[in-house]
Design a protein around this motif. Structure first.
Motif: not given
Length: 429
Positions: A376, A400, A374, A426-427, A21
């Motif tokens: 991040f 998201r 995800l 987000e990706p 992400g």
């Protein structure tokens, strides 16, 4: 399967091959004084917009791709109650003061919460506004709003009312003096009412499944005497969280489809579902508890054991109350259940000392397999105000993840005193 536009959304997220992400839309608000804080009740997201309510009387939608403000509408007074539910068409509701109110010393008043607003998250359009009947006693502490298919329901301690989603036509209302009063509703697949009755001077509770169109009860479950607080984190299957003695949840109670007792699950000193109703009348939200069709998932309290996970998630069988599985966290990296995604559990894992990435993961309750949804990185200064679900809304929607502090505060380290309102992930491209 065709979904009804006015049904309550239950998004099933797709797992991508690459869970990497990146930072997406970010919303910082300027103009705050150092250490100035404001309540920010309500976070809602669609594929296009992430929206937030600010307690002082605004609701704003931000483009999830750019972080630019897409729309804002001002309310006449403060926000009093919000619901986490969103329809399949991307609509939700808030309750606010119909007029700005202040105390004699000029401070904002907390009563006068008599206006319900139903709006479109993508456009910011106020679809309808309705005045609650005889709601002079409605405050930010006792007002509650929720939604089930086609219906918006509101309770405020001394009364309750329900409205159609399409035109805001009032379906039913209950107001006036009574020994038993609706003090809140739990929505989603069904509508449950939490009812408070005064018996011999002591409060007693009962939970009723209510016909959304008539307000008539279909079944009633009477909570044992001596319970001080009741939360209703799931309407279908019905689950109650009860506190004996104070606001600390002591037991989870599961019911069957007819409102009959199935199991009692003691929380003891090991688990913390993070239920709280101090403001904004929320009775159906427990931030570290998720209910699925056959099991519920609750986070443990933090562990201080060396070389062990900070905490863990335990699943319990709804029918028997027995432990099913334990999902371990990591050292200095707590894990919390977020919501169901079909038959999978989505959970949030904070970044830790030895784990540089935060993560939303998908857990298969049957096999305990954990799949990254995800991954991040967050700034090293990003603290619990956006990672702890008791302090922040953590929303997963349409690929998201949005982190939104429940209180926004001017940053004393920033010359413009920018306050973080929403941080989106987000990706990676």
């Amino acid at each position: 399967m065709v979904q009804s536009p006015d049904g309550i959304r239950e998004t099933v997220e797709k797992i991508r091959r690459n869970p990497e992400g990146q930072t997406g839309a970010q919303w910082y608000e300027g103009g705050y004084k150092k250490y100035e804080t404001h309540k920010a009740p309500g976070t809602w997201a669609t594929a296009k917009i992430v929206a937030r309510g600010i307690g002082t009387g605004t609701v704003t939608g931000v483009d999830v791709r750019t972080g630019d403000k897409a729309w804002t509408f001002k309310l006449k007074g403060h926000i009093c109650a919000t619901t986490q539910h969103v329809t399949n068409d991307g609509e939700t509701a808030v309750v606010a003061q119909s007029e700005p109110a202040h105390t004699e010393d000029g401070a904002p008043a907390l009563d006068g919460c008599d206006e319900v607003i139903f709006f479109d998250i993508d456009t910011g359009e106020r679809i309808w506004t309705a005045k609650l009947p005889r709601a002079q006693s409605a405050t930010v502490f006792n007002t509650n709003v929720t939604m089930t298919r086609g219906t918006v329901a509101v309770a405020w301690g001394d009364g309750s009312a329900a409205y159609t989603m399409d035109h805001g036509r009032r379906l039913w209302a209950s107001t006036g003096a009574s020994a038993c009063r609706d003090i809140g509703f739990a929505g989603g697949p069904a509508l449950l009412a939490l009812v408070n009755c005064e018996e011999d001077g002591d409060p007693t509770y009962k939970v009723q499944k209510v016909d959304p169109h008539t307000g008539k009860p279909k079944w009633t479950y009477r909570v044992s005497r001596g319970i001080e607080s009741v939360y209703v984190p799931s309407s279908d299957p019905p689950v109650l969280a009860v506190a004996a003695g104070d606001d600390k949840v002591t037991d989870l109670i599961t019911l069957d489809g007819q409102g009959r007792h199935r199991a009692t699950i003691p929380m003891q000193d090991s688990y913390d579902p993070m239920c709280s109703r101090q403001e904004y009348g929320v009775i159906e939200r427990c931030d570290a508890l998720v209910v699925g069709r056959e099991q519920l998932f609750v986070a443990s309290k933090d562990s201080i054991e060396v070389d062990q996970g900070s905490n863990w998630i335990i699943s319990f069988d709804l029918a028997t109350g027995k432990t099913v599985r334990k999902f371990e966290g990591r050292a200095a990296s707590p894990i919390y259940p977020l919501r169901m995604s079909g038959d999978k559990l989505l959970a949030y894992r904070e970044s830790g000392i030895d784990v540089g990435l935060s993560a939303v993961i998908s857990i298969d309750p049957r096999t305990a397999e954990q799949t990254p949804y995800l991954l991040f990185g967050l700034d090293t200064q990003t603290g619990p105000e956006v990672q702890d679900p008791s302090m922040a809304d953590i929303i997963v929607e349409d690929g998201r993840v949005f982190l939104a502090p429940k209180e926004i505060e001017g940053d004393a380290m920033d010359k413009d005193n920018l306050a973080l309102v929403v941080l989106g992930m987000e990706p990676a491209k």
